[in-house]
Design a protein around this motif. Structure first.
Motif, PDB file in Angstrom:
ATOM      1  N   SER A   1       0.800  -1.226   0.000  1.00  0.00           N
ATOM      2  CA  SER A   1       0.000   0.000   0.000  1.00  0.00           C
ATOM      3  C   SER A   1       0.834   1.279   0.000  1.00  0.00           C
ATOM      4  CB  SER A   1      -0.949   0.011   1.196  1.00  0.00           C
ATOM      5  OG  SER A   1      -0.215  -0.049   2.401  1.00  0.00           O
ATOM      6  N   VAL A   2       2.137   1.184   0.290  1.00  0.00           N
ATOM      7  CA  VAL A   2       2.969   2.392   0.321  1.00  0.00           C
ATOM      8  C   VAL A   2       4.051   2.391  -0.745  1.00  0.00           C
ATOM      9  CG1 VAL A   2       2.563   2.566   2.814  1.00  0.00           C
ATOM     10  CG2 VAL A   2       4.728   1.614   1.984  1.00  0.00           C
ATOM     11  N   LYS A   3       4.157   1.315  -1.502  1.00  0.00           N
ATOM     12  CA  LYS A   3       5.195   1.241  -2.543  1.00  0.00           C
ATOM     13  C   LYS A   3       5.028   2.389  -3.543  1.00  0.00           C
ATOM     14  CE  LYS A   3       6.147  -3.725  -2.436  1.00  0.00           C
ATOM     15  NZ  LYS A   3       6.005  -5.025  -3.162  1.00  0.00           N
ATOM     16  N   GLY A   4       6.148   3.015  -3.859  1.00  0.00           N
ATOM     17  CA  GLY A   4       6.128   4.143  -4.781  1.00  0.00           C
ATOM     18  C   GLY A   4       5.813   5.467  -4.121  1.00  0.00           C
ATOM     19  N   ARG A   5       5.379   5.448  -2.873  1.00  0.00           N
ATOM     20  CA  ARG A   5       5.061   6.687  -2.154  1.00  0.00           C
ATOM     21  C   ARG A   5       5.991   6.921  -0.961  1.00  0.00           C
ATOM     22  NH1 ARG A   5       0.357   7.235   0.441  1.00  0.00           N
ATOM     23  NH2 ARG A   5       0.101   4.998   0.886  1.00  0.00           N
ATOM     24  N   PHE A   6       6.380   5.862  -0.275  1.00  0.00           N
ATOM     25  CA  PHE A   6       7.220   5.977   0.918  1.00  0.00           C
ATOM     26  C   PHE A   6       8.625   5.466   0.603  1.00  0.00           C
ATOM     27  CE2 PHE A   6       3.734   5.509   4.439  1.00  0.00           C
ATOM     28  CZ  PHE A   6       3.005   6.511   3.816  1.00  0.00           C
ATOM     29  N   THR A   7       9.601   6.067   1.250  1.00  0.00           N
ATOM     30  CA  THR A   7      10.987   5.623   1.114  1.00  0.00           C
ATOM     31  C   THR A   7      11.639   5.548   2.490  1.00  0.00           C
ATOM     32  OG1 THR A   7      11.189   6.700  -1.048  1.00  0.00           O
ATOM     33  CG2 THR A   7      13.228   6.081   0.071  1.00  0.00           C
ATOM     34  N   ILE A   8      12.175   4.389   2.816  1.00  0.00           N
ATOM     35  CA  ILE A   8      12.903   4.221   4.066  1.00  0.00           C
ATOM     36  C   ILE A   8      14.396   4.320   3.787  1.00  0.00           C
ATOM     37  CG2 ILE A   8      12.998   1.683   3.918  1.00  0.00           C
ATOM     38  CD1 ILE A   8      12.582   1.642   6.989  1.00  0.00           C
ATOM     39  N   SER A   9      15.106   4.955   4.693  1.00  0.00           N
ATOM     40  CA  SER A   9      16.552   5.104   4.528  1.00  0.00           C
ATOM     41  C   SER A   9      17.192   5.171   5.910  1.00  0.00           C
ATOM     42  CB  SER A   9      16.889   6.353   3.711  1.00  0.00           C
ATOM     43  OG  SER A   9      16.427   7.524   4.368  1.00  0.00           O
ATOM     44  N   ARG A  10      18.503   5.106   5.926  1.00  0.00           N
ATOM     45  CA  ARG A  10      19.203   5.190   7.207  1.00  0.00           C
ATOM     46  C   ARG A  10      20.495   5.972   7.054  1.00  0.00           C
ATOM     47  NH1 ARG A  10      19.828  -0.595   9.180  1.00  0.00           N
ATOM     48  NH2 ARG A  10      21.037   0.378  10.881  1.00  0.00           N
ATOM     49  N   ASP A  11      20.895   6.606   8.143  1.00  0.00           N
ATOM     50  CA  ASP A  11      22.179   7.295   8.217  1.00  0.00           C
ATOM     51  C   ASP A  11      22.864   6.809   9.481  1.00  0.00           C
ATOM     52  OD1 ASP A  11      24.337   9.006   8.504  1.00  0.00           O
ATOM     53  OD2 ASP A  11      23.234  10.781   7.882  1.00  0.00           O
ATOM     54  N   ASN A  12      23.783   5.874   9.315  1.00  0.00           N
ATOM     55  CA  ASN A  12      24.427   5.278  10.484  1.00  0.00           C
ATOM     56  C   ASN A  12      25.310   6.280  11.231  1.00  0.00           C
ATOM     57  OD1 ASN A  12      23.185   2.820   9.980  1.00  0.00           O
ATOM     58  ND2 ASN A  12      24.921   2.040   8.785  1.00  0.00           N
ATOM     59  N   THR A  13      25.747   7.324  10.555  1.00  0.00           N
ATOM     60  CA  THR A  13      26.561   8.336  11.241  1.00  0.00           C
ATOM     61  C   THR A  13      25.724   9.172  12.204  1.00  0.00           C
ATOM     62  OG1 THR A  13      26.259  10.043   9.557  1.00  0.00           O
ATOM     63  CG2 THR A  13      28.069   8.487   9.229  1.00  0.00           C
ATOM     64  N   LYS A  14      24.421   9.172  11.983  1.00  0.00           N
ATOM     65  CA  LYS A  14      23.504   9.925  12.848  1.00  0.00           C
ATOM     66  C   LYS A  14      22.595   9.016  13.671  1.00  0.00           C
ATOM     67  CE  LYS A  14      23.367  13.948   9.765  1.00  0.00           C
ATOM     68  NZ  LYS A  14      22.505  14.865   8.965  1.00  0.00           N
ATOM     69  N   ASN A  15      22.845   7.708  13.621  1.00  0.00           N
ATOM     70  CA  ASN A  15      22.004   6.751  14.360  1.00  0.00           C
ATOM     71  C   ASN A  15      20.522   6.950  14.052  1.00  0.00           C
ATOM     72  OD1 ASN A  15      24.382   5.865  15.505  1.00  0.00           O
ATOM     73  ND2 ASN A  15      23.651   5.966  17.606  1.00  0.00           N
ATOM     74  N   THR A  16      20.201   7.147  12.799  1.00  0.00           N
ATOM     75  CA  THR A  16      18.843   7.540  12.433  1.00  0.00           C
ATOM     76  C   THR A  16      18.314   6.712  11.260  1.00  0.00           C
ATOM     77  OG1 THR A  16      19.266   9.803  13.159  1.00  0.00           O
ATOM     78  CG2 THR A  16      17.368   9.458  11.738  1.00  0.00           C
ATOM     79  N   VAL A  17      17.052   6.322  11.388  1.00  0.00           N
ATOM     80  CA  VAL A  17      16.285   5.739  10.284  1.00  0.00           C
ATOM     81  C   VAL A  17      15.196   6.738   9.911  1.00  0.00           C
ATOM     82  CG1 VAL A  17      14.755   3.870   9.563  1.00  0.00           C
ATOM     83  CG2 VAL A  17      16.731   3.367  11.007  1.00  0.00           C
ATOM     84  N   TYR A  18      15.021   6.951   8.630  1.00  0.00           N
ATOM     85  CA  TYR A  18      14.027   7.902   8.139  1.00  0.00           C
ATOM     86  C   TYR A  18      12.907   7.178   7.395  1.00  0.00           C
ATOM     87  CZ  TYR A  18      17.883  11.204   8.814  1.00  0.00           C
ATOM     88  OH  TYR A  18      18.915  11.940   9.343  1.00  0.00           O
ATOM     89  N   LEU A  19      11.747   7.819   7.363  1.00  0.00           N
ATOM     90  CA  LEU A  19      10.659   7.378   6.505  1.00  0.00           C
ATOM     91  C   LEU A  19      10.118   8.615   5.802  1.00  0.00           C
ATOM     92  CD1 LEU A  19       8.997   4.916   5.589  1.00  0.00           C
ATOM     93  CD2 LEU A  19       7.262   5.613   7.271  1.00  0.00           C
ATOM     94  N   GLN A  20      10.460   8.739   4.520  1.00  0.00           N
ATOM     95  CA  GLN A  20       9.929   9.830   3.701  1.00  0.00           C
ATOM     96  C   GLN A  20       8.583   9.386   3.139  1.00  0.00           C
ATOM     97  OE1 GLN A  20      11.189  12.997   3.040  1.00  0.00           O
ATOM     98  NE2 GLN A  20       9.203  13.310   2.051  1.00  0.00           N
ATOM     99  N   MET A  21       7.549  10.140   3.440  1.00  0.00           N
ATOM    100  CA  MET A  21       6.196   9.786   3.033  1.00  0.00           C
ATOM    101  C   MET A  21       5.659  10.857   2.108  1.00  0.00           C
ATOM    102  SD  MET A  21       4.682   8.370   6.666  1.00  0.00           S
ATOM    103  CE  MET A  21       4.629   9.996   7.404  1.00  0.00           C
ATOM    104  N   ASN A  22       5.411  10.486   0.860  1.00  0.00           N
ATOM    105  CA  ASN A  22       4.871  11.400  -0.144  1.00  0.00           C
ATOM    106  C   ASN A  22       3.480  10.951  -0.580  1.00  0.00           C
ATOM    107  OD1 ASN A  22       7.366  12.788  -0.132  1.00  0.00           O
ATOM    108  ND2 ASN A  22       8.189  11.451  -1.732  1.00  0.00           N
ATOM    109  N   SER A  23       2.770  11.841  -1.229  1.00  0.00           N
ATOM    110  CA  SER A  23       1.423  11.525  -1.736  1.00  0.00           C
ATOM    111  C   SER A  23       0.562  10.883  -0.649  1.00  0.00           C
ATOM    112  CB  SER A  23       1.522  10.597  -2.951  1.00  0.00           C
ATOM    113  OG  SER A  23       2.298  11.194  -3.971  1.00  0.00           O
ATOM    114  N   LEU A  24       0.562  11.493   0.502  1.00  0.00           N
ATOM    115  CA  LEU A  24      -0.131  10.911   1.638  1.00  0.00           C
ATOM    116  C   LEU A  24      -1.641  10.873   1.417  1.00  0.00           C
ATOM    117  CD1 LEU A  24       2.027  12.437   4.455  1.00  0.00           C
ATOM    118  CD2 LEU A  24       1.515  10.004   4.216  1.00  0.00           C
ATOM    119  N   LYS A  25      -2.258   9.828   1.947  1.00  0.00           N
ATOM    120  CA  LYS A  25      -3.689   9.602   1.827  1.00  0.00           C
ATOM    121  C   LYS A  25      -4.308   9.551   3.219  1.00  0.00           C
ATOM    122  CE  LYS A  25      -2.814   6.535  -2.129  1.00  0.00           C
ATOM    123  NZ  LYS A  25      -3.019   5.160  -2.657  1.00  0.00           N
TER     124      LYS A  25
END
Length: 115
Positions: A62-86
């Motif tokens: 349901s989120v493919k093509g709209r959400f992107t998960i990524s990580r930055d190990n230098t910042k101890n952070t996982v991100y979730l970019q959410m576009n075209s929100l419903k």
């Protein structure tokens, strides 16, 4: 003990975007698989996206093509970019970090998609 803190939630109009962040304490963040879940009242917690220690990713359909998960190990952070929100994306979003022996959850951040 690893502490996990999510941020970035809020109120957004349909079609808008938000970026969630999941910051963890500790010095061995890079070994953890990071996963975003979401939950609405009366429903089971749903896996949204996951990223492994070597940055392999997986998304619920349901989120493919709209959400992107990524990580930055230098910042101890996982991100979730959410576009075209419903409106159906409205939920409390939780971050989970785990290895085969450890499992940590954040407190959640509310995302509301409404006009």
């Amino acid at each position: 003990q690893v502490q996990v803190v999510e941020s970035g939630g809020g109120l957004v109009q349909p079609g808008g975007s938000l970026r969630l962040s999941c910051v963890a304490s500790g010095s061995i963040f890079s070994i953890y698989t990071g996963t975003w879940y979401r939950q609405t009242p009366g429903k089971q917690r749903e896996l949204v996206a996951t990223i492994t220690s070597d940055s392999m990713t997986h998304y619920v359909d349901s989120v493919k093509g709209r959400f992107t998960i990524s990580r930055d190990n230098t910042k101890n952070t996982v991100y979730l970019q959410m576009n075209s929100l419903k409106p159906d994306d409205t939920a409390v979003y939780y971050c989970n970090l785990h290895t085969t022996t450890n499992n940590y959850w954040g407190q959640g951040t509310q995302v509301t998609v409404s006009s």
